[in-house]
Design a protein around this motif. Structure first.
Motif, PDB file in Angstrom:
ATOM      1  N   LEU A  85      -0.992 -40.864 -33.423  1.00 24.25           N
ATOM      2  CA  LEU A  85      -0.400 -39.531 -33.450  1.00 24.25           C
ATOM      3  C   LEU A  85       0.260 -39.173 -32.121  1.00 24.25           C
ATOM      4  O   LEU A  85       1.233 -38.411 -32.084  1.00 24.25           O
ATOM      5  CB  LEU A  85      -1.476 -38.484 -33.773  1.00 24.25           C
ATOM      6  CG  LEU A  85      -1.983 -38.446 -35.212  1.00 24.25           C
ATOM      7  CD1 LEU A  85      -3.239 -37.590 -35.302  1.00 24.25           C
ATOM      8  CD2 LEU A  85      -0.909 -37.909 -36.145  1.00 24.25           C
ATOM      9  N   ALA A  86      -0.254 -39.717 -31.032  1.00 29.89           N
ATOM     10  CA  ALA A  86       0.226 -39.359 -29.698  1.00 29.89           C
ATOM     11  C   ALA A  86       1.501 -40.088 -29.297  1.00 29.89           C
ATOM     12  O   ALA A  86       2.083 -39.775 -28.247  1.00 29.89           O
ATOM     13  CB  ALA A  86      -0.865 -39.634 -28.666  1.00 29.89           C
ATOM     14  N   ALA A  87       1.948 -41.036 -30.096  1.00 28.43           N
ATOM     15  CA  ALA A  87       3.141 -41.809 -29.737  1.00 28.43           C
ATOM     16  C   ALA A  87       4.326 -40.868 -29.484  1.00 28.43           C
ATOM     17  O   ALA A  87       4.671 -40.045 -30.325  1.00 28.43           O
ATOM     18  CB  ALA A  87       3.477 -42.791 -30.850  1.00 28.43           C
ATOM     19  N   GLY A  88       4.899 -40.970 -28.298  1.00 26.95           N
ATOM     20  CA  GLY A  88       6.040 -40.149 -27.934  1.00 26.95           C
ATOM     21  C   GLY A  88       5.709 -38.745 -27.490  1.00 26.95           C
ATOM     22  O   GLY A  88       6.624 -37.965 -27.178  1.00 26.95           O
ATOM     23  N   GLN A  89       4.433 -38.403 -27.438  1.00 28.48           N
ATOM     24  CA  GLN A  89       4.028 -37.061 -27.025  1.00 28.48           C
ATOM     25  C   GLN A  89       3.470 -37.074 -25.596  1.00 28.48           C
ATOM     26  O   GLN A  89       3.165 -38.122 -25.033  1.00 28.48           O
ATOM     27  CB  GLN A  89       2.980 -36.507 -27.999  1.00 28.48           C
ATOM     28  CG  GLN A  89       3.483 -36.385 -29.434  1.00 28.48           C
ATOM     29  CD  GLN A  89       2.647 -35.423 -30.244  1.00 28.48           C
ATOM     30  OE1 GLN A  89       2.491 -34.263 -29.870  1.00 28.48           O
ATOM     31  NE2 GLN A  89       2.105 -35.901 -31.368  1.00 28.48           N
ATOM     32  N   ILE A  90       3.325 -35.874 -25.044  1.00 24.74           N
ATOM     33  CA  ILE A  90       2.821 -35.719 -23.675  1.00 24.74           C
ATOM     34  C   ILE A  90       1.303 -35.662 -23.705  1.00 24.74           C
ATOM     35  O   ILE A  90       0.718 -34.756 -24.302  1.00 24.74           O
ATOM     36  CB  ILE A  90       3.385 -34.439 -23.021  1.00 24.74           C
ATOM     37  CG1 ILE A  90       4.903 -34.557 -22.859  1.00 24.74           C
ATOM     38  CG2 ILE A  90       2.717 -34.189 -21.662  1.00 24.74           C
ATOM     39  CD1 ILE A  90       5.559 -33.266 -22.391  1.00 24.74           C
ATOM     40  N   VAL A  91       0.671 -36.658 -23.052  1.00 29.19           N
ATOM     41  CA  VAL A  91      -0.790 -36.702 -22.953  1.00 29.19           C
ATOM     42  C   VAL A  91      -1.151 -37.122 -21.533  1.00 29.19           C
ATOM     43  O   VAL A  91      -0.572 -38.060 -20.986  1.00 29.19           O
ATOM     44  CB  VAL A  91      -1.413 -37.691 -23.962  1.00 29.19           C
ATOM     45  CG1 VAL A  91      -2.941 -37.699 -23.818  1.00 29.19           C
ATOM     46  CG2 VAL A  91      -1.010 -37.355 -25.388  1.00 29.19           C
ATOM     47  N   GLU A  92      -2.095 -36.421 -20.946  1.00 31.25           N
ATOM     48  CA  GLU A  92      -2.689 -36.803 -19.661  1.00 31.25           C
ATOM     49  C   GLU A  92      -4.191 -36.918 -19.839  1.00 31.25           C
ATOM     50  O   GLU A  92      -4.802 -36.086 -20.527  1.00 31.25           O
ATOM     51  CB  GLU A  92      -2.410 -35.763 -18.572  1.00 31.25           C
ATOM     52  CG  GLU A  92      -1.022 -35.761 -17.996  1.00 31.25           C
ATOM     53  CD  GLU A  92      -0.770 -36.876 -16.982  1.00 31.25           C
ATOM     54  OE1 GLU A  92      -1.762 -37.476 -16.496  1.00 31.25           O
ATOM     55  OE2 GLU A  92       0.406 -37.121 -16.676  1.00 31.25           O
ATOM     56  N   ILE A  93      -4.786 -37.927 -19.231  1.00 32.13           N
ATOM     57  CA  ILE A  93      -6.239 -38.069 -19.197  1.00 32.13           C
ATOM     58  C   ILE A  93      -6.724 -37.679 -17.803  1.00 32.13           C
ATOM     59  O   ILE A  93      -6.155 -38.105 -16.790  1.00 32.13           O
ATOM     60  CB  ILE A  93      -6.668 -39.511 -19.533  1.00 32.13           C
ATOM     61  CG1 ILE A  93      -6.107 -39.928 -20.884  1.00 32.13           C
ATOM     62  CG2 ILE A  93      -8.198 -39.613 -19.527  1.00 32.13           C
ATOM     63  CD1 ILE A  93      -6.508 -39.057 -22.048  1.00 32.13           C
ATOM     64  N   GLY A  94      -7.796 -36.888 -17.743  1.00 27.38           N
ATOM     65  CA  GLY A  94      -8.230 -36.291 -16.482  1.00 27.38           C
ATOM     66  C   GLY A  94      -8.959 -37.225 -15.535  1.00 27.38           C
ATOM     67  O   GLY A  94     -10.111 -36.955 -15.182  1.00 27.38           O
ATOM     68  N   CYS A  95      -8.292 -38.272 -15.116  1.00 30.93           N
ATOM     69  CA  CYS A  95      -8.836 -39.171 -14.079  1.00 30.93           C
ATOM     70  C   CYS A  95      -8.110 -38.872 -12.779  1.00 30.93           C
ATOM     71  O   CYS A  95      -7.160 -39.563 -12.387  1.00 30.93           O
ATOM     72  CB  CYS A  95      -8.664 -40.627 -14.499  1.00 30.93           C
ATOM     73  SG  CYS A  95      -9.763 -41.140 -15.838  1.00 30.93           S
ATOM     74  N   GLN A  96      -8.547 -37.819 -12.108  1.00 30.70           N
ATOM     75  CA  GLN A  96      -7.778 -37.255 -11.007  1.00 30.70           C
ATOM     76  C   GLN A  96      -7.844 -38.056  -9.720  1.00 30.70           C
ATOM     77  O   GLN A  96      -7.077 -37.793  -8.793  1.00 30.70           O
ATOM     78  CB  GLN A  96      -8.215 -35.811 -10.737  1.00 30.70           C
ATOM     79  CG  GLN A  96      -9.508 -35.650  -9.985  1.00 30.70           C
ATOM     80  CD  GLN A  96     -10.723 -35.787 -10.866  1.00 30.70           C
ATOM     81  OE1 GLN A  96     -10.610 -35.869 -12.094  1.00 30.70           O
ATOM     82  NE2 GLN A  96     -11.890 -35.804 -10.268  1.00 30.70           N
ATOM     83  N   LEU A  97      -8.708 -39.071  -9.631  1.00 28.22           N
ATOM     84  CA  LEU A  97      -8.725 -39.869  -8.406  1.00 28.22           C
ATOM     85  C   LEU A  97      -7.402 -40.595  -8.186  1.00 28.22           C
ATOM     86  O   LEU A  97      -7.068 -40.970  -7.055  1.00 28.22           O
ATOM     87  CB  LEU A  97      -9.876 -40.879  -8.424  1.00 28.22           C
ATOM     88  CG  LEU A  97     -11.253 -40.338  -8.055  1.00 28.22           C
ATOM     89  CD1 LEU A  97     -12.289 -41.456  -8.077  1.00 28.22           C
ATOM     90  CD2 LEU A  97     -11.249 -39.664  -6.680  1.00 28.22           C
TER      91      LEU A  97
END
Length: 329
Positions: A107-119
């Protein structure tokens, strides 16, 4: 409710509250969703924002969504966001297991997604990544840990998901940052071996002292140690190459490079640097992607899934007492 398109924050624990405060600092309109109606007033009093219990209408009206609930509650909210085409900031780990993760990825293909790995936003580590480049790394050691009851003063650590491996807590899952760093710095992982132990006095339903060996596709082998029992906070890295030894301290904000008797500090954070700067920087990047979708993710969904697969392989390694080879897509 503000007429401007808002960012919907789901989850009101310590990380959810941090994201709300940072979004407000960055000038983004925020509303929050809480499942329990009796707790709705807390966020309104603390942040002066609207808080709702009806998720679907709030999501429909949102510009983007931040999912910062307990890890085992991530998937339904993330899937709903992707089905509506809403940009998603999803806290780490992606989930506590593999159920529905493939559906989320499709479903996420082509969409804006960030995973919270802030290091990944840490300036020391950005410098380290440039230093390593395509050079030959022999091996590395990464470590992170602190007593779980010191993480969130004033709360009962036993009541949260962090104390429960089955819900995506435990040292291995909750400190997945170091696994993500290994992927970011050294590339895809081929094999995993793990010893996941309970060594401390705290009431944790899962691992509180975990050791992993990772063999990367490049041949590099590294050791990662994660804990929830260390009496002082630690976050550190040591990378060995043919020419240098690199050492990094998260606590001190210092990256050094050693050769023979010479040790040079090659990057250090200013005295004004705070841990929250990492969260703020990552959220600023996410907001920038809303205006410019061509910007790459700092930590993509594919990156987050790769880290989750290592966690699950580590649990399998522990259960079966062997190295586990990761399947390649």
């Amino acid at each position: 409710m503000d007429d401007k398109p808002h960012i919907l924050v789901c989850g009101a624990g310590s990380i959810g509250r941090r994201h709300i405060a940072n979004l407000q600092r960055l000038g983004a309109p925020v509303i929050a969703w809480r499942e329990r109606a009796e707790l709705v007033g807390d966020l309104a009093r603390e942040f002066g924002i609207d808080t709702v219990t009806n998720f679907e209408p709030a999501l429909d009206a949102a510009r983007a969504i931040v999912v910062a609930t307990a890890t085992d509650r991530h998937m339904p909210l993330a899937l709903a966001a992707m089905r509506r085409g809403k940009p998603l900031f999803l806290e780490k780990p992606v989930s506590h297991d593999r159920e529905d993760v493939d559906s989320l990825e499709r479903l996420a293909a082509g969409q804006i997604v960030e995973i919270g790995c802030q290091l990944r936003a840490h300036p020391n580590l950005a410098r380290l990544r440039r230093e390593l480049g395509d050079g030959a790394v022999a091996g590395y050691r990464l470590a992170m840990g602190q007593r779980l009851d010191e993480w969130r003063p004033g709360s009962d650590y036993r009541a949260g998901y962090s104390a429960q491996s089955a819900r995506g807590g435990g040292a291995l899952s909750d400190l997945i940052h170091q696994i993500d760093l290994a992927l970011w710095l050294f590339g895809p992982v081929r094999q995993v071996a793990a010893m996941l132990d309970r060594r401390g006095p705290l009431e944790i339903a899962g691992d509180d002292f975990s050791n992993l060996l990772l063999r990367h596709d490049s041949g590099v082998v590294g050791h990662i140690q994660l804990d929830m029992l260390a009496p002082a906070y630690r976050g550190e890295a040591e990378i060995v190459t043919a020419d240098h030894i690199y050492r990094w301290s998260l606590r001190d904000g210092v990256l050094s490079r050693a050769q023979g008797d010479n040790v040079d500090v090659i990057d250090s954070t200013p005295e004004t640097f705070q841990r929250n700067d990492l969260f703020l920087s990552h959220m600023r990047h996410f907001l920038a992607r809303l205006d410019d979708p061509a910007l790459p993710a700092l930590c993509s969904l594919a990156d987050g899934i790769s880290a989750l697969d290592i966690v699950l392989a580590a649990r399998r390694s522990q259960a079966e007492n062997r190295f586990v080879t990761l399947e390649k897509p």
